[in-house]
Design a protein around this motif. Structure first.
Motif, PDB file in Angstrom:
ATOM      1  N   ASP A   1       0.781  -0.813   0.210  1.00 57.40           N
ATOM      2  CA  ASP A   1       0.439  -0.146  -0.083  1.00 57.40           C
ATOM      3  C   ASP A   1       0.834   1.191   0.118  1.00 57.40           C
ATOM      4  O   ASP A   1       0.719   2.325   0.287  1.00 57.40           O
ATOM      5  N   GLU A   2       2.088   1.183  -0.477  1.00 59.81           N
ATOM      6  CA  GLU A   2       2.469   2.508  -0.542  1.00 59.81           C
ATOM      7  C   GLU A   2       1.732   3.246  -1.294  1.00 59.81           C
ATOM      8  O   GLU A   2       1.317   3.284  -2.758  1.00 59.81           O
ATOM      9  N   PRO A   3       1.544   5.018  -1.609  1.00 60.50           N
ATOM     10  CA  PRO A   3       1.149   5.538  -2.704  1.00 60.50           C
ATOM     11  C   PRO A   3       2.019   5.838  -3.664  1.00 60.50           C
ATOM     12  O   PRO A   3       3.624   5.757  -3.202  1.00 60.50           O
TER      13      PRO A   3
ATOM     14  N   THR B   1      -1.163  -3.500  -5.406  1.00 57.65           N
ATOM     15  CA  THR B   1      -2.067  -2.445  -5.360  1.00 57.65           C
ATOM     16  C   THR B   1      -1.748  -1.848  -6.790  1.00 57.65           C
ATOM     17  O   THR B   1      -1.307  -1.906  -7.493  1.00 57.65           O
TER      18      THR B   1
ATOM     19  N   TRP C   1      -3.171   1.326  -8.748  1.00 57.20           N
ATOM     20  CA  TRP C   1      -3.376   2.654  -8.553  1.00 57.20           C
ATOM     21  C   TRP C   1      -3.655   3.236 -10.586  1.00 57.20           C
ATOM     22  O   TRP C   1      -3.060   2.921 -11.162  1.00 57.20           O
TER      23      TRP C   1
ATOM     24  N   ARG D   1     -10.739  -1.959  -0.610  1.00 56.08           N
ATOM     25  CA  ARG D   1     -10.636  -0.573  -0.777  1.00 56.08           C
ATOM     26  C   ARG D   1      -8.843  -0.663   0.723  1.00 56.08           C
ATOM     27  O   ARG D   1      -8.860  -1.517   1.353  1.00 56.08           O
ATOM     28  N   LEU D   2      -8.666   1.029   0.430  1.00 58.37           N
ATOM     29  CA  LEU D   2      -7.411   1.062   1.373  1.00 58.37           C
ATOM     30  C   LEU D   2      -7.627   2.782   0.513  1.00 58.37           C
ATOM     31  O   LEU D   2      -7.878   3.412   0.492  1.00 58.37           O
ATOM     32  N   HIS D   3      -6.895   3.252   2.002  1.00 52.43           N
ATOM     33  CA  HIS D   3      -6.796   4.905   1.868  1.00 52.43           C
ATOM     34  C   HIS D   3      -7.944   5.455   1.986  1.00 52.43           C
ATOM     35  O   HIS D   3      -7.822   7.114   1.812  1.00 52.43           O
TER      36      HIS D   3
ATOM     37  N   LEU E   1      -9.755   5.147  -0.760  1.00 57.30           N
ATOM     38  CA  LEU E   1     -10.027   6.053  -1.776  1.00 57.30           C
ATOM     39  C   LEU E   1     -11.441   4.923  -2.204  1.00 57.30           C
ATOM     40  O   LEU E   1     -11.569   4.164  -1.958  1.00 57.30           O
TER      41      LEU E   1
END
Length: 426
Positions: A141-143, A165, A167, A292-294, A296
């Motif tokens: 889950d690194e942005p 992950t 994005w 779901r994460l963060h 978002l």
């Protein structure tokens, strides 16, 4: 053993369909560039393979078989995966990278290794252009690195039980390519290949599903006019009391029905394609198994909010065309029935007038026949009188003989005329 049995001619084709366009194992880190070139209607389906042959000759690679639907070839600096679909050609370019910790995973894309002059001659029109970066990351889950995506449009999720992950912001960048970041948290090569294919197919099929949206919007105004015209014509129907007015209204309805059927014919294929591609998007999103994460939105939630309303617009337009066609068909049938009834009444009046005329003609004919019998009889008896007067008849006077012959001659003339009339009407 199977070779001794009678085989269906399409058995091999159907058996191989399950293995067409397979997901290939990917060694991470890898960068991918995806193009989907939409073919024009009636375009040569073999143009893409011939164009690929020119690239193979340039790099000394064995060219594909003519008419191939799937090609995987290694060109040294990059690997190319080609797929031929029903209405588009998919070109996927792969090369190693980016390295772990790279400040911009999209700085060195796969398509940059492909000759630009060859790319410029790709057959078809570009509908999908996407970069997919698959770097390895130490933690989950690194942005994404700053600058990769527009923060307000960012969607992300943990996929495949935390193995990666995903994005994206689903927005074309400055180079016209959509960016998708797929961070590897320990995926196997097979899983990396399946996930990469799933995300590029989501990007491909979502745009193909939206192809019908401009068409749906363009025909909405014409549909509104057709609906208003049909309502006005339907309201006028009870007040029509003349056959000419009903025929004029029928002509208007027929023109309106022609317009509606033209819209249905122009949109049917594209609208049905939207339904099929939208279903494919849903199945590919399900295969990601998102979490779901963060805070978002996941990719599924993002597309449900943006893609589903557009598809619903297309579906509603198709339903509107179908309903309008049914309504117009009912109005046409109703008016045709009214016109048919009016024409039948008109025909009955005409037949009645013809019957009266026939009866008058019959009476006139009978009168003429009576006069003809009298005239012919008089003529015959006059001739007979001239013939009898010089003859020595003794005590019988010629006038008395002529008087006796009057009914005989008249009867014979009448009988002769009756026979002639029967022959002429037989």
């Amino acid at each position: 053993m199977i070779q001794t049995l009678p085989l269906h001619p399409d058995r091999d084709l159907l058996a191989g369909e399950l293995h067409a366009r397979p997901a290939l194992p990917l060694a991470t880190p890898v960068t991918i560039s995806r193009l989907a070139m939409l073919r024009d209607a009636g375009a040569d389906r073999g143009a893409a393979i011939r164009h690929l042959e020119t690239l193979c000759r340039r790099y000394g690679v064995t060219p594909p078989a003519p008419g191939a639907d799937f090609v995987m070839a290694d060109f040294g600096r990059f690997t190319l995966r080609y797929e031929r679909h029903t209405e588009f050609d998919g070109w996927t370019f792969l090369r190693p990278g980016p390295d772990a910790g790279a400040p911009d995973p999209f700085e060195d894309t796969a398509i940059e290794a492909v000759p630009t002059d060859w790319l410029a001659e790709l057959p078809g029109r570009t509908l999908v252009a996407a970069h997919i970066a698959v770097p390895r990351t130490a933690g989950e889950d690194e942005p994404p690195p700053p600058g990769c995506f527009v923060p307000d449009n960012l969607a992300g999720s943990s996929v495949s039980a935390g193995a990666a992950t995903a994005w994206t912001d689903f927005r074309p960048g400055a180079d016209g390519f959509t960016r998708i970041l797929l961070q590897d948290h320990g995926m196997t090569a097979a899983l990396a290949g399946r996930l990469a294919q799933a995300v590029w197919e989501v990007e491909t099929y979502r745009l193909l599903a939206l192809l019908a949206l401009p068409q749906a919007r363009a025909c909405s105004a014409e549909l509104a006019r057709a609906s208003a015209g049909l309502a006005a014509l339907t309201a006028r129907l009870p007040g029509l009391d003349k056959l000419d007015e009903e025929r004029a209204a029928l002509d208007e309805l027929t023109d309106l029905a022609t317009t509606i059927e033209r819209l249905a014919a122009e949109t049917a294929d594209r609208f049905s394609g939207t339904r099929a591609y939208h279903a494919l998007v849903g199945r590919r999103l399900q295969s990601l198994r998102e979490t779901r994460l963060h805070g978002l939105p996941t990719l599924t939630e993002y597309l449900e909010r943006r893609l589903d309303p557009a598809v619903a617009t297309v579906e509603a337009t198709g339903t509107r065309i179908a309903n309008l066609s049914v309504r117009c068909g009912r109005a046409v049938d109703l008016l045709r029935a009214r016109v048919a009834v009016a024409q039948e009444a008109q025909t009955q009046q005409l037949l009645g007038a013809m019957a009266d005329t026939g009866r008058a003609q019959l009476r006139l004919q009978e009168t003429v026949e009576g006069l003809s019998v009298a005239g012919i009889s008089y003529y015959v008896l006059s001739l007979a009188g001239y013939a009898l007067k010089p003859l020595p008849l003794g005590d019988i006077k010629a006038d008395m003989l002529l008087a006796v012959l009057v009914p005989v001659v008249a009867g014979l003339v009448w009988i002769r005329m009756r026979r002639n009339r029967r022959k002429s009407t037989a």
